[in-house]
Design a protein around this motif. Structure first.
Motif, short mmCIF file in Angstrom:
data_model
loop_
_atom_site.label_atom_id
_atom_site.label_comp_id
_atom_site.label_asym_id
_atom_site.label_seq_id
_atom_site.Cartn_x
_atom_site.Cartn_y
_atom_site.Cartn_z
N HIS A 85 -6.91 -3.92 1.80
CA HIS A 85 -6.61 -2.75 0.95
C HIS A 85 -5.25 -2.83 0.25
O HIS A 85 -5.15 -2.67 -0.96
N HIS A 90 -5.34 2.65 -7.16
CA HIS A 90 -6.28 2.79 -6.06
C HIS A 90 -7.73 2.64 -6.52
O HIS A 90 -8.54 2.06 -5.81
N ASP A 126 0.85 -1.20 0.00
CA ASP A 126 0.00 0.00 0.00
C ASP A 126 0.89 1.25 0.00
O ASP A 126 0.70 2.17 -0.80
N VAL A 186 -4.64 -2.95 -3.84
CA VAL A 186 -4.07 -1.85 -4.65
C VAL A 186 -2.69 -2.22 -5.16
O VAL A 186 -2.33 -1.91 -6.30
N HIS A 203 1.17 4.19 -2.79
CA HIS A 203 0.99 5.63 -2.49
C HIS A 203 2.13 6.44 -3.06
O HIS A 203 1.93 7.50 -3.65
FE LIG Z 1 -3.82 3.01 -0.10
#
Ligand SMILES: [Fe+2]
Ligand SMILES: NC(=O)c1ccc[n+]([C@@H]2O[C@H](COP(=O)([O-])OP(=O)(O)OC[C@H]3O[C@@H](n4cnc5c(N)ncnc54)[C@H](O)[C@@H]3O)[C@@H](O)[C@H]2O)c1
Lengths: 136, 387
Positions: free
Chosen positions: B272, B258, B189, B276, B193
């Motif tokens: 999550h 995302h 994650d 992603v 990002h």
């Molecule tokens: Fe995220």
């Protein structure tokens, strides 16, 4: 032919661009909601100019300059200074960023707007296609 | 004009000691049962009490928290009237804490309506401390709140700049025992990002450097933290990297991995980061032809081939796949254990959600409906993107 911003002819020209845009039709296919766009007095404008636009499932059903603001009660009212609108129309100010930074003010259901950023982007793309004359 | 928002960040070994200097009357901890079991809640409570605060705990946050949970927590807050809110846990607890705080300050606000355009005048009643126990979401420093609408099986991307925490405590103490799978998922994650902060169309001078540094840290330290959870050097750098990546994306935005991940996660209940992260290499390959993603910058910074955007993008997607291999991360939707028939039955719904996700519009290349469907199918089959 260039249309003066803001005016009845300009918003009608934008309406025609939207109705010719496949990208807008796609991006806004679920959108239902009409607008007042208020260009606030200042700069070349002696008084506020109100533009009405009815957007419905990827099409512009109707658009005109309003003389009596009480004549319609649209779902959204978006207002900004002439200079900031000019930047939006030229594609220089992302309207979502404009809203977050409070340069554009919006009354209405914010979440509905937040879930339609692609439609907003295509709407701006259509604005930039309208041949526009900005009074100094 | 634009903004850069950040909490006061206290990081590194023993950063949690700062809790003993908090001034106030009552602190309300928002957390989950795991945090109670691991002793983290007691650790935080003890330090707050030594600062003279009375402490209450709401420990019912579920992973990928729902709107209903946020409403319940806000009610408990109103009864206790805290002047500090302390979010303690993974992204789920931190997001829940932000949402509850907003509704505590503003009882007239419903959680699904929290948006960046309205002004809420927070901090009339309380301020917010965030303490992450995963190295992933960056929620401790971001203005984003992700809540799940369980009725619609949809993840809602909410938030306001006002809900950026006052103090973020990034202490590796809280991640030293993170299980390997959670380390890998949340690390992916953070990597996503950092990549998306760099390539999305709202990228800017303030976020770029943070994104690059986070990418480098994660490639270096995530495999180490995954292999050996006791490697505290790796743990600490990963914890910092996740927060740095959060700062980067909170001050620019996210992109396509995302949108796709939110959609898959909501419909198939995939954590999550795993969701992603799975899409990251596919979206790099898909976005390369736009020429707008600046992959060459990233590749150059990492010492990978960077002659042009295409070369750089393929070098980066290969590098990400290599990392995923090192940390045993599933690289296709099939590898998540989702049956083809179930996937096919949900394809339309997957596309619907990804298309309307708020992260789509800022991607360097925006798919149309047909391309969204193909992205999902390629990711299901594990095929490199060729369109
Ligand atoms: Fe995220
Ligand atoms: N606000 C943001 O900026 C942002 C960004 C990305 C993701 N998110 C959201 O954050 C949520 C995911 O957060 P997450 O990935 O941190 O996972 P999580 O918070 O959902 O936690 C997953 C599980 O791990 C457990 N856990 C947490 N820390 C642990 C530790 N140190 N040791 C053992 N177990 C631990 C939790 O109790 C939970 O059961 C999702 O809802 C996602 O949408 C928010």
């Amino acid at each position: 032919m260039a249309h003066r911003f803001p005016s009845d002819a300009w918003i009608k020209a934008l309406c025609a661009e939207l109705n010719a845009s496949e990208a807008y039709a796609n991006a806004a296919k679920n959108w239902e909601g009409d607008f007042y766009f208020i260009v606030e007095a200042g700069g070349p404008l002696e008084k506020d100019v109100w533009l009405y636009m009815d957007l419905w499932h990827g099409k512009c059903r109707e658009a005109f300059e309003v003389t009596d603001p009480a004549s319609k009660s649209p779902e959204f009212v978006m207002s900004a200074s002439y200079e900031d609108w000019k930047k939006v129309v030229l594609g220089e100010l992302d309207p979502i960023k404009g809203l977050i930074s409070r340069r554009l003010k919006l009354k209405g259901n914010m979440n509905k707007i937040m879930r339609a950023p692609q439609a907003a982007k295509e709407l701006v793309a259509c604005c930039t296609k309208v041949e526009t004359e900005f009074p100094a | 004009m634009w903004y850069f928002d950040s909490p006061h960040i206290v990081y590194g070994e023993d950063a949690r000691c700062v809790l003993e200097t908090v001034e106030g009357r009552r602190a309300f901890i928002v957390t989950d049962p795991t945090m109670v079991r691991l002793g983290f809640v007691d650790e935080v409570r003890r330090r707050l009490e030594s600062a003279g605060l009375e402490v209450a705990v709401f420990s019912e946050v579920e992973p990928e928290p729902s709107l209903q949970t946020a409403v319940r927590g806000a009610e408990a807050m109103r009864a206790f009237e805290p002047d500090w809110i302390v979010g303690l846990g993974g992204g789920s607890c931190l997001d829940a804490a932000k949402a509850m705080w907003i509704m505590y300050e503003r009882p007239d606000v419903t959680p699904d309506s929290i948006n960046p355009f309205d002004t809420y005048h927070l901090r009339q009643k309380a301020r917010l401390i965030t303490i992450p126990t995963t190295s992933g979401t960056g929620s401790e420093v971001t203005w984003a709140i992700v809540l799940t609408d369980t009725a619609e099986q949809r993840k809602l991307g909410l938030g306001t700049r006002e809900c950026v925490a006052d103090i973020a405590i990034v202490d590796p103490y809280f991640v030293q025992g993170m299980p390997a799978r959670l380390t890998a998922d949340t690390g992916m994650d953070a990597l996503t990002h950092a990549f998306e902060a760099y390539v999305n169309t709202w990228h800017n001078d303030f976020s770029d450097g943070l994104a690059l540094q986070a990418i480098k840290l994660i490639f270096t330290y995530l495999p180490r933290a995954y292999r050996d959870g006791k490697d505290m050097e790796a743990r600490e750098h990963m914890h910092n990297a996740a927060t740095i990546a959060g700062l980067a994306c909170s001050n620019s935005l996210f992109a396509l991995a995302h949108s796709l991940g939110h959609s898959l996660g909501a419909l198939f209940h995939i954590p999550h980061g795993r969701a992603v992260g799975l899409f990251l290499p596919y979206t790099i390959e898909y976005s390369a032809p736009s020429g707008a993603a600046r992959y060459a910058d990233i590749a150059r910074f990492l010492g990978l081939p960077a002659d042009d955007e295409e070369t750089a993008a393929w070098a980066l997607s290969a590098r990400v796949r290599q990392l995923m291999h090192e940390i045993d991360q599933p690289q296709s939707i099939a590898a998540l254990g989702i049956a083809r028939a179930d996937f096919d039955a949900q394809l339309e719904a997957l596309v619907d959600r990804a298309e309307s996700d708020s992260q789509t519009v800022t991607s360097p290349r925006v798919p149309d409906r047909g391309e969204f469907a193909r992205l999902f199918v390629y990711a299901y089959e594990g095929r490199p993107i060729d369109f």
